[in-house]
Scaffold this motif. Structure first.
Motif, PDB file in Angstrom:
ATOM      1  N   CYS A   1       0.962  -1.438  -0.026  1.00 29.78           N
ATOM      2  CA  CYS A   1      -0.072   0.059  -0.016  1.00 29.78           C
ATOM      3  C   CYS A   1       0.704   1.378   0.061  1.00 29.78           C
ATOM      4  CB  CYS A   1      -0.887   0.180   1.135  1.00 29.78           C
ATOM      5  SG  CYS A   1      -0.028  -0.030   2.846  1.00 29.78           S
ATOM      6  N   LEU A   2       0.296   2.446  -0.080  1.00 27.02           N
ATOM      7  CA  LEU A   2       0.919   3.753  -0.110  1.00 27.02           C
ATOM      8  C   LEU A   2       1.690   3.848   1.365  1.00 27.02           C
ATOM      9  CD1 LEU A   2       0.731   6.498  -1.262  1.00 27.02           C
ATOM     10  CD2 LEU A   2      -1.462   6.959   0.051  1.00 27.02           C
TER      11      LEU A   2
ATOM     12  N   SER B   1      -4.536  -2.178  -0.924  1.00 21.89           N
ATOM     13  CA  SER B   1      -4.822  -0.765  -1.241  1.00 21.89           C
ATOM     14  C   SER B   1      -4.294  -0.339  -2.657  1.00 21.89           C
ATOM     15  CB  SER B   1      -4.403   0.138  -0.292  1.00 21.89           C
ATOM     16  OG  SER B   1      -4.956   1.214  -0.046  1.00 21.89           O
ATOM     17  N   VAL B   2      -3.436   0.641  -2.644  1.00 22.02           N
ATOM     18  CA  VAL B   2      -2.990   1.007  -4.099  1.00 22.02           C
ATOM     19  C   VAL B   2      -2.449  -0.482  -4.810  1.00 22.02           C
ATOM     20  CG1 VAL B   2      -0.816   1.793  -3.593  1.00 22.02           C
ATOM     21  CG2 VAL B   2      -1.715   2.718  -5.746  1.00 22.02           C
TER      22      VAL B   2
ATOM     23  N   HIS C   1     -10.538   4.795  -5.458  1.00 20.75           N
ATOM     24  CA  HIS C   1     -10.361   5.070  -4.130  1.00 20.75           C
ATOM     25  C   HIS C   1     -10.619   6.699  -4.032  1.00 20.75           C
ATOM     26  CE1 HIS C   1      -7.727   1.703  -2.471  1.00 20.75           C
ATOM     27  NE2 HIS C   1      -8.090   1.614  -3.901  1.00 20.75           N
TER      28      HIS C   1
ATOM     29  N   TRP D   1      -6.640  13.522  -2.911  1.00 17.13           N
ATOM     30  CA  TRP D   1      -5.514  12.920  -3.299  1.00 17.13           C
ATOM     31  C   TRP D   1      -4.495  14.027  -3.590  1.00 17.13           C
ATOM     32  CZ3 TRP D   1      -4.510   8.667  -0.997  1.00 17.13           C
ATOM     33  CH2 TRP D   1      -5.269   7.664  -0.840  1.00 17.13           C
TER      34      TRP D   1
ATOM     35  N   MET E   1      -3.711   9.808   8.080  1.00 19.18           N
ATOM     36  CA  MET E   1      -3.362   8.207   7.425  1.00 19.18           C
ATOM     37  C   MET E   1      -3.896   7.460   8.529  1.00 19.18           C
ATOM     38  SD  MET E   1      -2.081   8.421   4.693  1.00 19.18           S
ATOM     39  CE  MET E   1      -1.331   6.577   4.336  1.00 19.18           C
TER      40      MET E   1
ATOM     41  N   ARG F   1      -7.566   7.339   9.068  1.00 20.24           N
ATOM     42  CA  ARG F   1      -8.125   6.395   8.207  1.00 20.24           C
ATOM     43  C   ARG F   1      -7.811   4.810   8.297  1.00 20.24           C
ATOM     44  NH1 ARG F   1      -6.594  10.153   4.999  1.00 20.24           N
ATOM     45  NH2 ARG F   1      -5.255   8.991   3.485  1.00 20.24           N
ATOM     46  N   TRP F   2      -6.544   4.616   8.558  1.00 21.06           N
ATOM     47  CA  TRP F   2      -6.292   3.027   8.716  1.00 21.06           C
ATOM     48  C   TRP F   2      -6.747   2.357   9.606  1.00 21.06           C
ATOM     49  CZ3 TRP F   2      -0.367   2.719   7.135  1.00 21.06           C
ATOM     50  CH2 TRP F   2      -0.139   3.135   5.806  1.00 21.06           C
TER      51      TRP F   2
ATOM     52  N   ILE G   1      -3.154   7.525  -7.765  1.00 22.29           N
ATOM     53  CA  ILE G   1      -4.367   7.026  -7.238  1.00 22.29           C
ATOM     54  C   ILE G   1      -5.460   7.941  -7.736  1.00 22.29           C
ATOM     55  CG2 ILE G   1      -5.769   6.619  -4.953  1.00 22.29           C
ATOM     56  CD1 ILE G   1      -2.997   5.850  -3.698  1.00 22.29           C
TER      57      ILE G   1
ATOM     58  N   SER H   1     -10.331   3.716   5.286  1.00 20.64           N
ATOM     59  CA  SER H   1      -9.882   4.099   4.247  1.00 20.64           C
ATOM     60  C   SER H   1     -10.660   3.415   2.850  1.00 20.64           C
ATOM     61  CB  SER H   1      -8.512   3.664   3.977  1.00 20.64           C
ATOM     62  OG  SER H   1      -7.759   4.225   4.630  1.00 20.64           O
TER      63      SER H   1
ATOM     64  N   HIS I   1      -7.130  -0.869   7.844  1.00 26.03           N
ATOM     65  CA  HIS I   1      -6.895  -0.938   6.527  1.00 26.03           C
ATOM     66  C   HIS I   1      -5.519  -1.991   6.404  1.00 26.03           C
ATOM     67  CE1 HIS I   1      -6.690   0.810   2.642  1.00 26.03           C
ATOM     68  NE2 HIS I   1      -5.529   1.135   2.705  1.00 26.03           N
TER      69      HIS I   1
HETATM   70  O1  LIG Z   1      -4.404   6.333   2.906  1.00 24.50           O
HETATM   71  C1  LIG Z   1      -5.540   5.694   2.550  1.00 24.50           C
HETATM   72  O2  LIG Z   1      -6.730   6.153   2.250  1.00 24.50           O
HETATM   73  C2  LIG Z   1      -5.401   4.411   2.079  1.00 24.50           C
HETATM   74  C3  LIG Z   1      -5.058   4.262   0.877  1.00 24.50           C
HETATM   75  C4  LIG Z   1      -5.453   4.214  -0.316  1.00 24.50           C
HETATM   76  C5  LIG Z   1      -4.341   3.910  -1.377  1.00 24.50           C
HETATM   77  C6  LIG Z   1      -3.172   3.127  -0.483  1.00 24.50           C
HETATM   78  O3  LIG Z   1      -2.343   2.436  -0.703  1.00 24.50           O
HETATM   79  O4  LIG Z   1      -3.615   3.452   0.820  1.00 24.50           O
END
Ligand SMILES: O=C(O)CC1=CCC(=O)O1
Length: 256
Positions: free
Chosen positions: A29-30, A94-95, A123, A129, A148, A151-152, A180, A206, A232
């Motif tokens: 993920c991000l 996620s991504v 997303h 973003w 972050m 949300r996670w 994204i 998220s 997440h």
């Molecule tokens: O940070 C977020 O919302 C979660 C997220 C979206 C894409 C990703 O890789 O993390």
């Protein structure tokens, strides 16, 4: 275990290969890197597990952004082509799940199945973003981490994730936010016909469960499971549950 430097367009990517057997390729993920899969890979001893760091992350190069989703998908192709991987189940968090969908659309010769964890065809709206990209370019990772982590919703793992995110490269993070922002895979993913598993933590803010289920449902015959108690980044916080659900899915599709 072997490590590899993969030459992609404008970036060298780090990849790690462990084990033998049917192939799984993992994309993170991000803001984190291939290590999010440590606990999951450890429980899949009968597979060849290939992990790589997305450009802008971990031990991969950090070209200046913005990145496009097309580039991130080409990177996944470069990893699979260079390592001569075919007939893989691509597992994306996620991504990483956006990359899985794009790779499946483009290269069914590589992907024979996909698993989307906390991922969706789109997303959210682009604007947040772009705002996140600006926030992190202006203020560095500390400017974005509290939002972050909220949300996670990874609860007791937040301190560890805070430390991990602090080490992330701000430009790589921002540039990936921009990839994204521009991605809406509803139409292409609706056309996919390959074995698909969706997994989502019931506490994920998220990519809430309904969103992940909606994407998974785009692919006929797909499976979906909630990971109870997870937010997440379930592969980090609930590796046992993720490995168990993934293992069941792989058995159900004969990827054994
Ligand atoms: O940070 C977020 O919302 C979660 C997220 C979206 C894409 C990703 O890789 O993390």
């Amino acid at each position: 275990m072997t490590t590899h430097k993969i030459q992609a367009k404008g970036a060298t990517l780090f990849a790690k290969v462990e084990g033998t057997g049917p192939t799984l390729v993992f994309a993170h993920c991000l803001g984190l890197d291939h290590q999010v899969w440590d606990g999951v890979v450890a429980q899949l001893p009968n597979y060849c597990c290939v992990r790589y760091d997305l450009r802008g992350h971990g031990q991969s190069d950090v070209p200046s952004g913005p990145y496009s989703m097309g580039t991130l998908i080409s990177d996944a192709e470069a990893v699979c082509d260079t390592l001569e991987l075919r007939d893989v189940v691509f597992v994306g968090l996620s991504v990483g799940g956006l990359v899985a969908q794009g790779l499946a659309v483009k290269r069914l010769d590589i992907a024979r199945g996909m698993t989307l964890i906390g991922s969706a065809a789109k997303h959210g709206q682009p604007e947040p973003w772009h705002t996140r990209a600006k926030t992190v370019r202006d203020g560095g990772m500390p400017a974005i981490i509290p939002e972050m982590l909220e949300r996670w919703n990874a609860r007791e793992s937040s301190a560890m994730l805070d430390e991990w995110l602090t080490q992330a490269d701000a430009e790589g993070f921002a540039a990936t936010c921009e990839a994204i922002a521009g991605t809406d895979f509803y139409t292409p993913t609706s056309g996919l016909r390959l074995p698909t598993l969706g997994l989502c933590g019931n506490f994920d803010k998220s990519t809430p469960p309904d969103l992940v289920r909606e994407t998974t449902d785009l692919v006929p015959g797909s499976q979906f499971h909630l990971i109870r108690g997870a937010g997440h980044v379930a592969p980090v916080t609930h590796a046992d549950d993720i490995a168990a659900k993934l293992g069941d899915f792989l058995t159900s599709i004969g990827h054994v």
